[in-house]
Design an enzyme around this catalytic site. Structure first.
Site, mmCIF file in Angstrom:
data_model
loop_
_atom_site.group_PDB
_atom_site.id
_atom_site.type_symbol
_atom_site.label_atom_id
_atom_site.label_comp_id
_atom_site.label_asym_id
_atom_site.label_seq_id
_atom_site.Cartn_x
_atom_site.Cartn_y
_atom_site.Cartn_z
ATOM 1 N N CYS A 344 1.508 -25.383 9.716
ATOM 2 C CA CYS A 344 2.941 -25.119 9.908
ATOM 3 C C CYS A 344 3.516 -24.224 8.814
ATOM 4 C CB CYS A 344 3.697 -26.439 10.084
ATOM 5 S SG CYS A 344 5.030 -26.239 11.274
ATOM 6 N N HIS A 428 1.064 -29.468 14.549
ATOM 7 C CA HIS A 428 0.735 -30.655 13.747
ATOM 8 C C HIS A 428 -0.465 -31.452 14.266
ATOM 9 C CE1 HIS A 428 3.975 -30.438 10.814
ATOM 10 N NE2 HIS A 428 4.584 -29.761 11.763
ATOM 11 N N GLU A 430 -2.142 -33.562 12.738
ATOM 12 C CA GLU A 430 -2.133 -34.949 12.237
ATOM 13 C C GLU A 430 -1.416 -35.872 13.219
ATOM 14 O OE1 GLU A 430 -0.122 -32.698 11.246
ATOM 15 O OE2 GLU A 430 1.868 -33.522 10.934
HETATM 16 N N1 LIG Z 1 6.871 -28.274 9.958
HETATM 17 C C1 LIG Z 1 6.917 -27.203 9.220
HETATM 18 O O1 LIG Z 1 6.113 -27.002 8.302
HETATM 19 C C2 LIG Z 1 8.060 -26.258 9.480
HETATM 20 C C3 LIG Z 1 7.894 -24.894 8.843
HETATM 21 C C4 LIG Z 1 9.181 -24.123 8.754
HETATM 22 N N2 LIG Z 1 10.143 -24.812 7.956
HETATM 23 C C5 LIG Z 1 9.750 -23.863 10.144
HETATM 24 O O2 LIG Z 1 10.733 -24.469 10.511
HETATM 25 O O3 LIG Z 1 9.222 -23.073 10.887
#
Ligand SMILES: NC(=O)CC[C@H](N)C(=O)O
Length: 461
Positions: A344, A428, A430
């Site tokens: 992410c 994600h 996880e």
């Molecule tokens: N879950 C995250 O790592 C989000 C990454 C970043 N803040 C976004 O909104 O794209």
């Protein structure tokens, strides 16, 4: 809110486990058909039981909440909080959690489960979450499902706060947890209408407030005076000192035989950059046989390389990925020297370290059912997502492949640079909360680490 009691005569027919009052919606319901002292009444809202005396059969108890103007107001009609959006719309609802005023970017999350993991995901710093699932709080809050030490988001916006909690692990209610964490909640608003609005306009700034007197126009102006763009929110959520992590996921997670097969091998040492890291990422890496050293977001790359780890992990995190050049620079310095895996925010920082750019999506991806295609095999994964920004693949150099594609909007959802042994995904794996399809990403990283170890052994021999 003051609770008042008064008696009122109602018909006998309505008095046997039926509403204690049939002129208004029932608040307290008689549990007995007898008269006298200590007659039990149960709240239709909170299941609270109280006793009251009824002077004769046919007398019933009505409880009412006193409204702000002193007039009696029913609790379901009570409006003591507002959500004000920068498009000028005002949504009145019922306050829970802490009292006060907060300003943040409003996003919606479509997950059907896992509100606690969402509450404690540090990536939501600077945001309010609208839960499209209409009923929140029914399993309370427990110790085991925390994704970080605290609730980082600014507030939550929900349709209905569960009046009761039913889960053997629960230690407190959502209301109690938000109060303890100083986080605002607003319930009884039309979350479907708010979501449709955000889908049309894109993510909007908003204010949640329990102050019912400041004019809405003033609050709308305040929402316009702030922007999440260009803000370094990672500094507010990262750890202050390096630490070691050993916990694995619990037994029921070990559906992947390759995790168990690896037991007994010398563990891989991973340095994990904490940009707002979720605990389940650490647990999954530990389950795959990694020994983890977690370091703060601005920890110098030179010191990471001095530890001579087997690999470097780049975590998820809040806010605008283009606002943290120091983090990108650290990634650039480890690239090509150690295998790298980013999730992410980690993916977005890796994309920038390759020389690419990020951009903001209209309303982002937040939910547990986003379809992804893994390009090398065309395998489809249903994934858990939470991001507002994406990497523009056209800005990446030729040796970087786009490995994963979001099938909802075609955006880049994963990268691989074979020559530099670096990989990342925008969502994600996880899965906390969410489907487990992407767990295979951890395995792919482990394969990368194994190759690196085997390559080194071959050179040494
Ligand atoms: N879950 C995250 O790592 C989000 C990454 C970043 N803040 C976004 O909104 O794209």
């Amino acid at each position: 809110m003051e609770v008042l009691a008064q008696t009122q005569r109602v018909s006998l027919a309505s008095f046997n486990n039926t509403p204690a009052c049939h002129v208004r919606r029932p608040v307290f319901i008689s549990r007995s058909q007898f008269c006298g002292g200590n007659q039990p009444f149960e709240s239709a809202v909170s299941r609270q039981v109280l006793t009251a005396s009824t002077s004769r059969r046919g007398d019933a108890l009505i409880l009412r909440c006193q409204g702000s103007n002193g007039a009696a107001a029913a609790p379901w009609a009570q409006k003591d909080a507002r959500l004000v959006l920068e498009d000028g719309s005002v949504w009145e609802g019922r306050a829970f959690g802490t009292q006060g005023t907060a300003l943040a970017e409003v996003v919606f999350n479509t997950s059907l489960t896992g509100y606690q993991e969402i509450l404690t995901d540090p990536s939501y710093k600077g945001q309010f979450v609208v839960f499209t699932h209409p009923h929140i709080g029914n399993v309370g809050i427990n110790f085991g499902d925390m994704e970080s030490e605290k609730c980082h988001l600014g507030g939550i916006i929900i349709r209905d706060l569960s009046a009761s909690v039913s889960n053997y692990r629960s230690t407190k209610t959502v209301d109690e947890y938000l109060k303890e964490q100083g986080v605002l909640g607003i319930a009884d608003v039309d979350t479907r209408a708010i979501t449709r609005r955000l889908r049309d306009t894109g993510a909007l700034n908003g204010i949640i407030t329990t102050d019912m007197t400041t004019p809405a126009e003033e609050l709308v102006q305040q929402t316009k005076s702030w922007s999440i763009l260009g803000k370094d929110l990672i500094r507010e959520v990262t750890c202050s000192e390096p630490y070691e992590w050993k916990d694995t996921t619990e037994h029921e997670w070990e559906f992947n035989p390759n995790v168990l097969a690896r037991n007994g091998e010398q563990p891989f040492h991973i340095v994990a950059y904490d940009f707002g890291i979720k605990h389940n990422i650490l647990r999954r890496l530990a389950s795959f046989g990694c020994r983890l050293t977690v370091v703060p977001a601005d920890y110098p790359a030179s010191k990471v390389l001095e530890m001579n780890p087997d690999g470097v992990f780049l975590s998820n995190g809040p806010g605008d990925p283009s606002a943290v050049p120091y983090a990108v620079e650290n990634v650039r310095q480890v690239l090509g020297k150690k295998p790298v895996f980013g999730i992410c925010m980690g993916h977005q920082l890796l994309g920038q370290a390759f020389g690419g750019e990020t951009f903001k999506l209209k309303f982002g991806h937040h939910g547990g059912n986003h379809p992804i295609r893994y390009a090398p095999t065309s395998r489809i994964e249903i994934s858990a997502q939470n991001h507002n920004y994406a990497v523009n693949p056209e800005t990446l150099p030729a040796d970087v492949e786009v490995t994963h594609i979001n099938l909802n909007d075609g955006t880049c959802a994963g990268l691989l640079c074979k020559p530099k042994k670096a990989m990342s995904i925008q969502y994600h794996p996880e899965a906390s909360p969410g489907p487990h399809d992407a767990d295979v990403c951890f395995e792919q990283f482990i394969e990368m680490l194994k190759e690196e170890r085997a390559g080194k052994a071959a050179v040494a021999a």
